[in-house]
Every structure is written in C-alpha cells, then in structure tokens.
Design a protein around this motif. Structure first.
Motif, short mmCIF file in Angstrom:
data_model
loop_
_atom_site.label_atom_id
_atom_site.label_comp_id
_atom_site.label_asym_id
_atom_site.label_seq_id
_atom_site.Cartn_x
_atom_site.Cartn_y
_atom_site.Cartn_z
N ALA A 192 0.89 -1.14 0.02
CA ALA A 192 0.04 0.04 0.07
C ALA A 192 0.96 1.32 -0.17
N ARG A 193 0.29 2.14 -0.64
CA ARG A 193 0.93 3.59 -0.64
C ARG A 193 0.56 4.22 0.48
N PRO A 194 1.59 5.29 0.95
CA PRO A 194 2.79 5.63 0.76
C PRO A 194 3.74 4.46 0.95
N TYR A 195 4.86 4.26 0.30
CA TYR A 195 5.85 3.24 0.47
C TYR A 195 7.27 3.81 0.01
N VAL A 196 8.32 3.25 0.26
CA VAL A 196 9.56 3.92 -0.40
C VAL A 196 10.29 2.35 -0.94
N GLN A 197 11.13 2.47 -1.85
CA GLN A 197 11.90 1.16 -2.41
C GLN A 197 13.31 1.79 -2.27
N ILE A 198 13.90 0.92 -1.84
CA ILE A 198 15.31 1.06 -1.43
C ILE A 198 16.15 1.04 -2.70
N ASN A 199 16.95 2.24 -2.91
CA ASN A 199 17.72 2.44 -4.21
C ASN A 199 19.15 2.61 -3.95
N SER A 200 19.80 1.57 -3.56
CA SER A 200 21.32 1.70 -3.23
C SER A 200 21.91 0.58 -4.17
N LEU B 218 5.86 3.52 4.26
CA LEU B 218 6.54 4.81 4.58
C LEU B 218 5.56 5.44 5.84
N LYS B 219 6.12 5.58 6.97
CA LYS B 219 5.38 6.09 8.06
C LYS B 219 5.57 7.68 8.37
N ASP B 220 6.88 8.12 8.06
CA ASP B 220 6.84 9.65 8.17
C ASP B 220 8.06 10.11 7.42
N THR B 221 8.29 11.39 7.15
CA THR B 221 9.41 12.03 6.54
C THR B 221 9.89 13.10 7.74
N SER B 222 11.25 13.50 7.49
CA SER B 222 11.70 14.38 8.20
C SER B 222 11.77 15.73 7.33
N SER B 223 12.11 16.90 7.77
CA SER B 223 12.25 18.02 6.82
C SER B 223 13.87 18.02 6.42
N ASP B 224 14.59 17.13 6.66
CA ASP B 224 16.04 17.26 6.12
C ASP B 224 16.30 15.83 5.46
N GLY B 225 15.14 15.21 4.95
CA GLY B 225 15.29 14.14 3.95
C GLY B 225 15.37 12.70 4.25
N TRP B 226 14.89 12.37 5.57
CA TRP B 226 14.84 11.25 6.02
C TRP B 226 13.78 10.51 6.04
N TYR B 227 13.42 9.23 5.92
CA TYR B 227 12.14 8.59 5.81
C TYR B 227 12.02 7.61 7.01
N GLU B 228 10.99 7.47 7.70
CA GLU B 228 10.76 6.45 8.58
C GLU B 228 9.99 5.50 7.93
N ILE B 229 10.48 4.22 8.05
CA ILE B 229 10.02 3.12 7.50
C ILE B 229 9.54 2.01 8.60
N LYS C 154 18.31 9.95 0.40
CA LYS C 154 19.32 9.53 -0.95
C LYS C 154 19.27 8.29 -1.28
N TYR C 155 19.08 7.36 -0.52
CA TYR C 155 18.82 5.90 -0.99
C TYR C 155 17.57 5.10 -0.89
N ALA C 156 16.63 5.88 -1.24
CA ALA C 156 15.21 5.38 -1.71
C ALA C 156 14.47 6.18 -2.57
N GLU C 157 13.66 5.64 -2.87
CA GLU C 157 12.44 6.18 -3.86
C GLU C 157 11.28 6.30 -3.28
N LYS C 158 10.45 7.51 -3.18
CA LYS C 158 9.33 7.32 -2.52
C LYS C 158 8.01 7.23 -3.51
N PHE C 159 6.87 6.46 -2.94
CA PHE C 159 5.87 6.35 -3.93
C PHE C 159 4.42 6.72 -3.19
N GLU C 160 4.07 7.80 -3.64
CA GLU C 160 2.73 8.25 -2.78
C GLU C 160 1.31 8.03 -3.59
#
Length: 87
Positions: A21-29, A57-68, A81-87
């Motif tokens: 389910a969206r939103p989610y992130v896919q690891i891109n490293s 995806l649970k949350d985002t920070s103002s400085d570019g971090w994703y809580e998963i 920097k190491y993930a692609e977000k899908f909303e």
C-alpha cells in the motif's frame, strides 16, 4: 491440541518486490546493495535493508529522512538519498 485461530502476519520485509500500500519507499542503493536503518535520523544503526526492497512509509523529516516499517511493528529511519518514495 488447540490450533491457532489466526495466522501470523507477514512482515513488509517478506515481500521485497511485491506491491504494498502507498505511501511506501523502495530502497535504491545499487552500489552497496543495502542501506542502514537508524533509530533516529543519523542516529544509531538498528539493521540493514537490501536494495530493491519496499517498505511502508510512516513519516518524513524536513532534512530528507524517511521513517519506514522495516519489520511488523518496528520502525526506523533511512536517508532519502537511498530510496525512492511512492505516494
């Protein structure tokens, strides 16, 4: 003998390429093949997740971090920097 009435729920990690389910992130490293999951943005390392895996995806920070949610009921932060977000 009593059988359980419910099956254990699979963790998000159990389906690295399946749709979630969206939103989610896919690891891109692709260079390292994994990303560190941290307790807080830039904090202590909890675990590592593999390139290509998808996580809720649970949350985002103002400085570019994703809580998963990297396991059922367990959350941590990854660098955007190491993930692609899908909303």
């Amino acid at each position: 003998n009593t059988k359980p009435t419910t099956s254990p729920k699979p963790t998000p990690k159990a389906s690295p390429t399946g749709d979630i389910a969206r939103p989610y992130v896919q690891i891109n490293s692709p260079d390292t093949g994994w990303v560190r999951v941290r307790a807080t943005p830039g904090g202590t390392e909890l675990t590592k997740v593999d390139h290509g895996q998808k996580f809720p995806l649970k949350d985002t920070s103002s400085d570019g971090w994703y809580e998963i949610e990297y396991e059922a009921g367990k959350t941590g932060w990854i660098s955007g920097k190491y993930a692609e977000k899908f909303e």
